[in-house]
Design a protein around this motif. Structure first.
Motif, PDB file in Angstrom:
ATOM      1  N   GLU A  98       0.706  -1.225  -0.026  1.00  0.00           N
ATOM      2  CA  GLU A  98       0.040  -0.252  -0.162  1.00  0.00           C
ATOM      3  C   GLU A  98       0.694   1.393   0.071  1.00  0.00           C
ATOM      4  O   GLU A  98       0.397   2.305  -0.434  1.00  0.00           O
ATOM      5  CB  GLU A  98      -0.999  -0.254   1.272  1.00  0.00           C
ATOM      6  N   ILE A  99       2.039   1.210   0.634  1.00  0.00           N
ATOM      7  CA  ILE A  99       3.051   2.528   0.817  1.00  0.00           C
ATOM      8  C   ILE A  99       3.568   2.663  -0.672  1.00  0.00           C
ATOM      9  O   ILE A  99       3.618   3.719  -1.346  1.00  0.00           O
ATOM     10  CB  ILE A  99       3.877   2.235   2.056  1.00  0.00           C
ATOM     11  N   ASP A 100       4.275   1.653  -0.936  1.00  0.00           N
ATOM     12  CA  ASP A 100       5.281   1.553  -2.357  1.00  0.00           C
ATOM     13  C   ASP A 100       5.472   0.160  -2.767  1.00  0.00           C
ATOM     14  O   ASP A 100       6.764  -0.126  -2.136  1.00  0.00           O
ATOM     15  CB  ASP A 100       6.480   2.594  -2.126  1.00  0.00           C
ATOM     16  N   ALA A 101       4.986  -0.477  -3.339  1.00  0.00           N
ATOM     17  CA  ALA A 101       5.140  -1.842  -3.748  1.00  0.00           C
ATOM     18  C   ALA A 101       6.526  -2.317  -4.333  1.00  0.00           C
ATOM     19  O   ALA A 101       6.826  -1.328  -5.340  1.00  0.00           O
ATOM     20  CB  ALA A 101       3.881  -2.521  -4.591  1.00  0.00           C
ATOM     21  N   PRO A 102       7.182  -3.178  -3.841  1.00  0.00           N
ATOM     22  CA  PRO A 102       8.372  -3.415  -4.653  1.00  0.00           C
ATOM     23  C   PRO A 102       8.032  -4.014  -5.981  1.00  0.00           C
ATOM     24  O   PRO A 102       7.298  -4.864  -6.455  1.00  0.00           O
ATOM     25  CB  PRO A 102       8.987  -4.526  -3.564  1.00  0.00           C
ATOM     26  N   ASP A 103       9.054  -4.066  -6.702  1.00  0.00           N
ATOM     27  CA  ASP A 103       8.812  -4.653  -8.288  1.00  0.00           C
ATOM     28  C   ASP A 103       9.546  -6.082  -8.212  1.00  0.00           C
ATOM     29  O   ASP A 103       8.825  -7.015  -8.742  1.00  0.00           O
ATOM     30  CB  ASP A 103       9.970  -3.944  -9.264  1.00  0.00           C
ATOM     31  N   ILE A 104      10.604  -6.244  -7.507  1.00  0.00           N
ATOM     32  CA  ILE A 104      11.275  -7.526  -7.336  1.00  0.00           C
ATOM     33  C   ILE A 104      11.685  -7.987  -5.990  1.00  0.00           C
ATOM     34  O   ILE A 104      12.060  -6.985  -5.135  1.00  0.00           O
ATOM     35  CB  ILE A 104      12.630  -7.607  -8.293  1.00  0.00           C
ATOM     36  N   VAL A 105      11.507  -9.247  -5.696  1.00  0.00           N
ATOM     37  CA  VAL A 105      11.733  -9.761  -4.080  1.00  0.00           C
ATOM     38  C   VAL A 105      13.030 -10.738  -4.440  1.00  0.00           C
ATOM     39  O   VAL A 105      12.591 -12.068  -4.995  1.00  0.00           O
ATOM     40  CB  VAL A 105      10.465 -10.331  -3.597  1.00  0.00           C
ATOM     41  N   VAL A 106      13.914 -10.740  -4.005  1.00  0.00           N
ATOM     42  CA  VAL A 106      15.159 -11.524  -4.102  1.00  0.00           C
ATOM     43  C   VAL A 106      15.133 -12.369  -2.717  1.00  0.00           C
ATOM     44  O   VAL A 106      15.416 -11.959  -1.677  1.00  0.00           O
ATOM     45  CB  VAL A 106      16.431 -11.025  -4.241  1.00  0.00           C
ATOM     46  N   ASP A 107      15.037 -13.694  -2.834  1.00  0.00           N
ATOM     47  CA  ASP A 107      14.974 -14.466  -1.730  1.00  0.00           C
ATOM     48  C   ASP A 107      16.352 -15.155  -1.677  1.00  0.00           C
ATOM     49  O   ASP A 107      16.744 -16.011  -2.687  1.00  0.00           O
ATOM     50  CB  ASP A 107      13.855 -15.500  -1.530  1.00  0.00           C
ATOM     51  N   ILE A 108      17.361 -14.917  -0.607  1.00  0.00           N
ATOM     52  CA  ILE A 108      18.552 -15.670  -0.554  1.00  0.00           C
ATOM     53  C   ILE A 108      18.745 -16.686   0.321  1.00  0.00           C
ATOM     54  O   ILE A 108      18.416 -16.570   1.372  1.00  0.00           O
ATOM     55  CB  ILE A 108      19.560 -14.365  -0.118  1.00  0.00           C
ATOM     56  N   TYR A 178       3.596 -15.437  -0.623  1.00  0.00           N
ATOM     57  CA  TYR A 178       2.843 -14.167  -0.820  1.00  0.00           C
ATOM     58  C   TYR A 178       3.385 -13.433  -2.059  1.00  0.00           C
ATOM     59  O   TYR A 178       2.759 -12.916  -2.896  1.00  0.00           O
ATOM     60  CB  TYR A 178       3.151 -13.150   0.458  1.00  0.00           C
ATOM     61  N   TYR A 179       4.919 -13.416  -2.504  1.00  0.00           N
ATOM     62  CA  TYR A 179       5.292 -12.882  -3.342  1.00  0.00           C
ATOM     63  C   TYR A 179       5.487 -13.721  -4.698  1.00  0.00           C
ATOM     64  O   TYR A 179       5.544 -12.886  -5.779  1.00  0.00           O
ATOM     65  CB  TYR A 179       6.874 -12.392  -2.976  1.00  0.00           C
ATOM     66  N   SER A 180       5.524 -14.905  -4.473  1.00  0.00           N
ATOM     67  CA  SER A 180       5.274 -15.691  -5.598  1.00  0.00           C
ATOM     68  C   SER A 180       3.823 -15.724  -6.358  1.00  0.00           C
ATOM     69  O   SER A 180       3.798 -16.240  -7.579  1.00  0.00           O
ATOM     70  CB  SER A 180       5.826 -17.143  -5.569  1.00  0.00           C
ATOM     71  N   ARG A 186      -1.758 -16.141  -1.740  1.00  0.00           N
ATOM     72  CA  ARG A 186      -1.996 -15.502  -2.896  1.00  0.00           C
ATOM     73  C   ARG A 186      -2.606 -14.293  -2.838  1.00  0.00           C
ATOM     74  O   ARG A 186      -3.550 -14.124  -2.443  1.00  0.00           O
ATOM     75  CB  ARG A 186      -2.615 -16.374  -3.888  1.00  0.00           C
ATOM     76  N   ARG A 187      -2.128 -13.043  -3.320  1.00  0.00           N
ATOM     77  CA  ARG A 187      -2.517 -11.748  -3.177  1.00  0.00           C
ATOM     78  C   ARG A 187      -2.416 -11.065  -4.723  1.00  0.00           C
ATOM     79  O   ARG A 187      -3.378 -10.229  -4.930  1.00  0.00           O
ATOM     80  CB  ARG A 187      -1.809 -10.968  -2.151  1.00  0.00           C
ATOM     81  N   VAL A 188      -1.245 -11.548  -5.378  1.00  0.00           N
ATOM     82  CA  VAL A 188      -1.075 -10.782  -6.714  1.00  0.00           C
ATOM     83  C   VAL A 188      -0.995 -11.856  -7.786  1.00  0.00           C
ATOM     84  O   VAL A 188      -0.407 -12.833  -7.478  1.00  0.00           O
ATOM     85  CB  VAL A 188       0.150  -9.922  -6.590  1.00  0.00           C
ATOM     86  N   GLU A 189      -1.360 -11.548  -8.925  1.00  0.00           N
ATOM     87  CA  GLU A 189      -1.050 -12.367 -10.135  1.00  0.00           C
ATOM     88  C   GLU A 189       0.432 -12.422 -10.650  1.00  0.00           C
ATOM     89  O   GLU A 189       0.632 -13.278 -11.143  1.00  0.00           O
ATOM     90  CB  GLU A 189      -2.124 -11.774 -11.148  1.00  0.00           C
TER      91      GLU A 189
END
Ligand code: AP5
Ligand code: MG
Length: 214
Positions: A98-108, A178-180, A186-189
């Motif tokens: 809601e604030i400023d969504a990330p484009d990419i999430v890197v899981d290390i 959540y991010y995948s 699941r929240r985003v396509e």
């Protein structure tokens, strides 16, 4: 680019964020570093957060979300950010969208059995904030970059590390789904998740992260 690093304690989020944020020219925002600085300066947030950091538990969502919202409103975030250590709960992830969504999430990804020795051997410079492992140091007490005094983080004791790992698996790992967009949350396509093997030399991990951003 708006980027965030997920991964367990000791995965190398801070180590990699230093180089990647310089490469992308976006600020490196570590909520753990913000809390440690607030504790050092005895601010109201620091006084509230200290008991949670000392115990290895997560600081309440409302405190962290307000702190990040304020930080992301600063002018240096106009072209993006690299968040390290936030979000750590589903509530924080929803707030960030809601604030400023990330484009990419890197899981290390690093297996648990590697993390204990990484964390108990970590030393941090009080002057330049450089992070090292005792296996890299000739002198365990002096920073090889600036000569400042090296110390161990308060929460890098074995008993606190196990609480932090439990918090990660119970509260933060569900964010992978959540991010995948593939998990129960699941929240985003769009699948924003990229997975990088963090169990190799830091230079190799850095290359792996840049490759996944292309
Ligand atoms: P935080 O500071 O974020 O700690 P963390 O997530 O537990 O992660 P670390 O900083 O310990 O590990 P790292 O992945 O950055 O690893 P590093 O690069 O240093 O949070 C601390 C506390 O603050 C939390 O417990 C909580 O209380 C609070 N908090 C923060 N954010 C919060 C939030 N959003 N919500 C609620 N509470 C929050 O590397 C570790 C070691 O490994 C170093 O010695 C390094 O030299 C070595 N190393 C790095 N890469 C490699 C490699 N490739 N191979 C071998 N060794 C390596
Ligand atoms: Mg860190």
């Amino acid at each position: 680019m708006k980027l965030l690093f997920l991964g367990p304690p000791g995965a190398g989020k801070g180590t990699q964020a230093a180089g990647v944020s310089a490469h992308l020219k976006v600020p490196h925002i570590s909520t753990g570093d913000m809390f440690r600085s607030a504790i050092k300066n005895a601010t109201p947030v620091g006084l509230e957060a200290k008991k949670y950091l000392d115990a290895g538990e997560l600081v309440p969502d409302s405190v962290v979300i307000d702190m990040v919202r304020e930080r992301l409103s600063m002018p240096d975030c106009a072209n993006g950010y690299l968040l390290d250590g936030f979000p750590r709960t589903v509530e924080q992830a929803i707030a960030l969208d809601e604030i400023d969504a990330p484009d990419i999430v890197v899981d290390i990804e690093v297996p648990d059995e590697r993390l204990l020795s990484r964390l108990t051997g970590r030393r941090v410079c009080g002057k330049c904030q450089g992070t090292f492992h005792i296996s890299q140091l000739k002198d365990e007490h002096a920073c090889p970059l600036c000569g400042g005094a090296l110390s161990q983080r308060n929460d890098d004791k074995p008993e606190t590390i196990s609480t932090r790992l439990r918090a990660y698996h119970e509260q933060t790992e569900p964010l992978i789904g959540y991010y995948s967009g593939l998990g129960k949350l699941r929240r985003v396509e769009v699948n924003r998740l990229r997975t990088v093997d963090g169990d190799s030399r830091p230079e190799e991990v850095f290359k792996g992260i840049l490759a996944t951003l292309e």
